[in-house]
Scaffold this motif. Structure first.
Motif, PDB file in Angstrom:
ATOM      1  N   ASP A 140      -6.153  -6.538   7.128  1.00 11.95           N
ATOM      2  CA  ASP A 140      -6.690  -5.890   8.326  1.00 11.95           C
ATOM      3  C   ASP A 140      -5.942  -4.610   8.696  1.00 11.95           C
ATOM      4  N   ARG A 141      -4.765  -4.402   8.103  1.00 11.23           N
ATOM      5  CA  ARG A 141      -3.982  -3.197   8.406  1.00 11.23           C
ATOM      6  C   ARG A 141      -4.237  -2.065   7.411  1.00 11.23           C
ATOM      7  N   ILE A 142      -5.031  -2.316   6.380  1.00  7.47           N
ATOM      8  CA  ILE A 142      -5.286  -1.293   5.366  1.00  7.47           C
ATOM      9  C   ILE A 142      -5.932  -0.040   5.961  1.00  7.47           C
ATOM     10  N   PRO A 143      -6.950  -0.161   6.817  1.00 10.03           N
ATOM     11  CA  PRO A 143      -7.561   1.067   7.369  1.00 10.03           C
ATOM     12  C   PRO A 143      -6.564   1.942   8.119  1.00 10.03           C
ATOM     13  N   ASP A 144      -5.706   1.340   8.940  1.00  9.38           N
ATOM     14  CA  ASP A 144      -4.720   2.131   9.675  1.00  9.38           C
ATOM     15  C   ASP A 144      -3.736   2.807   8.731  1.00  9.38           C
ATOM     16  N   ALA A 145      -3.307   2.084   7.692  1.00  6.98           N
ATOM     17  CA  ALA A 145      -2.357   2.657   6.734  1.00  6.98           C
ATOM     18  C   ALA A 145      -2.958   3.848   6.020  1.00  6.98           C
ATOM     19  N   ARG A 146      -4.225   3.781   5.651  1.00  3.07           N
ATOM     20  CA  ARG A 146      -4.892   4.879   4.945  1.00  3.07           C
ATOM     21  C   ARG A 146      -5.035   6.120   5.814  1.00  3.07           C
ATOM     22  N   GLN A 147      -5.023   5.938   7.132  1.00  8.61           N
ATOM     23  CA  GLN A 147      -5.199   7.080   8.029  1.00  8.61           C
ATOM     24  C   GLN A 147      -3.913   7.862   8.260  1.00  8.61           C
ATOM     25  N   ILE A 151       0.848  -1.176   0.000  1.00  4.77           N
ATOM     26  CA  ILE A 151       0.000   0.000   0.000  1.00  4.77           C
ATOM     27  C   ILE A 151       0.887   1.230   0.000  1.00  4.77           C
ATOM     28  N   LYS A 152       0.524   2.214  -0.797  1.00  8.83           N
ATOM     29  CA  LYS A 152       1.311   3.453  -0.888  1.00  8.83           C
ATOM     30  C   LYS A 152       0.380   4.620  -1.157  1.00  8.83           C
ATOM     31  N   PRO A 153       0.680   5.798  -0.598  1.00  8.27           N
ATOM     32  CA  PRO A 153      -0.135   6.985  -0.907  1.00  8.27           C
ATOM     33  C   PRO A 153       0.091   7.420  -2.340  1.00  8.27           C
ATOM     34  N   ALA A 154      -0.946   7.998  -2.938  1.00  4.13           N
ATOM     35  CA  ALA A 154      -0.840   8.445  -4.325  1.00  4.13           C
ATOM     36  C   ALA A 154       0.029   9.684  -4.462  1.00  4.13           C
ATOM     37  N   TYR A 155       0.231  10.396  -3.368  1.00  6.55           N
ATOM     38  CA  TYR A 155       1.099  11.577  -3.376  1.00  6.55           C
ATOM     39  C   TYR A 155       2.268  11.337  -2.437  1.00  6.55           C
ATOM     40  N   GLY A 156       3.351  12.045  -2.710  1.00  8.15           N
ATOM     41  CA  GLY A 156       4.499  11.987  -1.810  1.00  8.15           C
ATOM     42  C   GLY A 156       5.570  11.041  -2.315  1.00  8.15           C
ATOM     43  N   GLY A 157       6.685  11.039  -1.604  1.00 14.67           N
ATOM     44  CA  GLY A 157       7.813  10.195  -1.989  1.00 14.67           C
ATOM     45  C   GLY A 157       8.659   9.873  -0.781  1.00 14.67           C
ATOM     46  N   GLY A 158       9.840   9.319  -1.054  1.00 17.97           N
ATOM     47  CA  GLY A 158      10.748   8.985   0.022  1.00 17.97           C
ATOM     48  C   GLY A 158      10.300   7.807   0.865  1.00 17.97           C
ATOM     49  N   GLY A 159       9.307   7.057   0.385  1.00 12.10           N
ATOM     50  CA  GLY A 159       8.837   5.893   1.123  1.00 12.10           C
ATOM     51  C   GLY A 159       7.830   6.207   2.213  1.00 12.10           C
ATOM     52  N   ALA A 160       7.449   7.479   2.391  1.00 13.70           N
ATOM     53  CA  ALA A 160       6.500   7.848   3.440  1.00 13.70           C
ATOM     54  C   ALA A 160       5.141   7.214   3.177  1.00 13.70           C
ATOM     55  N   GLY A 161       4.627   6.486   4.158  1.00 14.16           N
ATOM     56  CA  GLY A 161       3.315   5.873   4.049  1.00 14.16           C
ATOM     57  C   GLY A 161       3.291   4.561   3.303  1.00 14.16           C
ATOM     58  N   VAL A 162       4.423   4.086   2.828  1.00 10.54           N
ATOM     59  CA  VAL A 162       4.484   2.835   2.072  1.00 10.54           C
ATOM     60  C   VAL A 162       4.631   1.673   3.044  1.00 10.54           C
ATOM     61  N   VAL A 163       3.774   0.666   2.904  1.00  9.85           N
ATOM     62  CA  VAL A 163       3.859  -0.544   3.721  1.00  9.85           C
ATOM     63  C   VAL A 163       3.884  -1.727   2.775  1.00  9.85           C
ATOM     64  N   THR A 164       4.964  -2.494   2.829  1.00 10.29           N
ATOM     65  CA  THR A 164       5.146  -3.641   1.936  1.00 10.29           C
ATOM     66  C   THR A 164       4.553  -4.896   2.568  1.00 10.29           C
ATOM     67  N   CYS A 165       3.951  -5.726   1.736  1.00 12.24           N
ATOM     68  CA  CYS A 165       3.370  -7.001   2.178  1.00 12.24           C
ATOM     69  C   CYS A 165       2.397  -6.782   3.334  1.00 12.24           C
ATOM     70  N   ILE A 166       1.519  -5.822   3.169  1.00  7.96           N
ATOM     71  CA  ILE A 166       0.554  -5.489   4.215  1.00  7.96           C
ATOM     72  C   ILE A 166      -0.555  -6.534   4.257  1.00  7.96           C
ATOM     73  N   SER A 167      -1.077  -6.792   5.443  1.00  7.82           N
ATOM     74  CA  SER A 167      -2.225  -7.685   5.588  1.00  7.82           C
ATOM     75  C   SER A 167      -3.505  -6.871   5.438  1.00  7.82           C
ATOM     76  N   PRO A 201      -4.961  10.805   5.634  1.00  2.65           N
ATOM     77  CA  PRO A 201      -6.384  10.499   5.426  1.00  2.65           C
ATOM     78  C   PRO A 201      -7.055  11.264   4.300  1.00  2.65           C
ATOM     79  N   ASP A 202      -6.431  12.356   3.833  1.00  2.00           N
ATOM     80  CA  ASP A 202      -7.043  13.126   2.741  1.00  2.00           C
ATOM     81  C   ASP A 202      -6.451  12.766   1.381  1.00  2.00           C
ATOM     82  N   THR A 203      -5.710  11.665   1.321  1.00  2.00           N
ATOM     83  CA  THR A 203      -4.997  11.277   0.102  1.00  2.00           C
ATOM     84  C   THR A 203      -5.490   9.931  -0.415  1.00  2.00           C
ATOM     85  N   LYS A 204      -5.575   9.821  -1.736  1.00  2.00           N
ATOM     86  CA  LYS A 204      -5.857   8.510  -2.334  1.00  2.00           C
ATOM     87  C   LYS A 204      -4.697   7.561  -2.039  1.00  2.00           C
ATOM     88  N   TYR A 205      -5.007   6.279  -1.989  1.00  2.00           N
ATOM     89  CA  TYR A 205      -3.964   5.267  -1.800  1.00  2.00           C
ATOM     90  C   TYR A 205      -4.030   4.264  -2.943  1.00  2.00           C
TER      91      TYR A 205
END
Length: 306
Positions: A156-163, A138-154, A166-170
């Motif tokens: 059940d962790r998607i809601p927390d990652a999106r927060q 999962i990765k945010p549609a905006y930004g770089g440098g790996g911020a907000g990127v979670v590899t091999c996410i389960s 929270p105002d950005t597409k993922y």
């Protein structure tokens, strides 16, 4: 009035070494260079408004993070003959979801789902993750440098990652395991600068660059990387960016991270995951030569019409 050939706007300390290379490259091309930084931005804008200075070309590496530079961007939009990574193109490319929509029909990309911002739609009940396969990132549609990127996410962790933003597409992207070429993962970052291509091996774990030699490019059949970059150039309209590509065990080149802009231009001599110093020097040279060509062409056209 003092007229400069190129104004370079920058606000990141990590760009300092690249700036040194750009100063040298502009000197070699006979270009005069104005630097706009947070320290002198107010003075630059005041001088432009008063008509005391002007510039013919503009290279912006500041407005993506610092809105105070937007008046300078707007000045350049209506007055400059040449703009490196024009703001309207750069702004579009910052949206990875939009770049996916534009590129996925013409380039191979991993299976991907675009999620709305959490604030807009917190509940994704019924979301079908099947097309992504057993593992995804999962990765945010905006930004770089790996911020907000979670590899091999389960799931059940998607809601927390999106927060996190929270105002950005993922984006949910199928996890890619690259082929191995003589023991090395076939994961690449290709730097593009004003018509020049610099393919690099790129370790997706350590993020360390190693330049791909011409011999390796031929030996491993990596020439398609150049065609991928040409397609991205055509669609993005950018002059400087990097793209991330993996070669799968089945022999398919998948574009993982479509358009990285602004490119992280920290030097490898000061940070292990930086760009090799020689490539930084080449990029500065390529940008300076591009600006010199564009200004010369504009001057010739102006002369022909008088």
């Amino acid at each position: 009035m003092t007229s400069y050939d190129l104004c370079f706007a920058w606000d990141c300390d990590g760009d300092a070494d690249f700036v040194d290379f750009l100063v040298e490259a502009c000197r070699e091309e006979g270009l005069t260079l104005l630097q706009a930084t947070p320290a002198n931005l107010d003075g630059v804008m005041a001088a432009l408004t008063a008509g005391d200075i002007a510039f013919r070309a503009f290279f912006d590496r500041a407005s993506d993070e610092e809105p105070a530079f937007l008046p300078l961007v707007q000045w350049a939009q209506t007055r400059c003959t040449c703009r490196v990574n024009p703001y309207e193109h750069a702004h579009r490319a910052w949206d990875k979801a939009e770049m996916h929509a534009a590129l996925s029909s013409v380039l191979h990309t991993p299976p991907t789902l675009i999620l709305p911002p959490y604030q807009q739609q917190p509940d994704l009940a019924g979301l079908d993750l099947g097309p992504l396969g057993p593992s995804f990132t999962i990765k945010p549609a905006y930004g770089g440098g790996g911020a907000g990127v979670v590899t091999c996410i389960s799931p059940d962790r998607i809601p927390d990652a999106r927060q996190m933003f929270p105002d950005t597409k993922y984006m949910l992207q199928s996890h890619v395991v690259p082929a191995r070429l003589d023991g090395r993962p076939a994961w690449f970052r290709v730097l593009y600068a004003a018509g020049k291509y610099y393919p690099c091996w790129w370790d997706d774990k350590t993020h360390v660059y190693t330049t791909v030699t011409c011999a390796a490019e031929e030996h491993y059949g990596l020439r398609p990387l150049r065609g991928i970059v040409e397609t991205i150039v055509h669609i993005s309209g950018l002059h400087l960016f990097s793209t991330e590509v993996a070669l799968t065990p089945e022999g398919k080149f998948l574009v993982i991270d479509y358009v990285n802009n602004p490119v992280d231009l920290r030097p490898q001599s000061k940070t292990p995951d930086g760009v090799p110093n020689l490539l930084l020097r080449f990029i500065a040279r390529d940008i300076a030569r591009f600006v010199a060509r564009e200004l010369a062409t504009a001057s010739q056209a102006a002369t022909a019409t008088t």
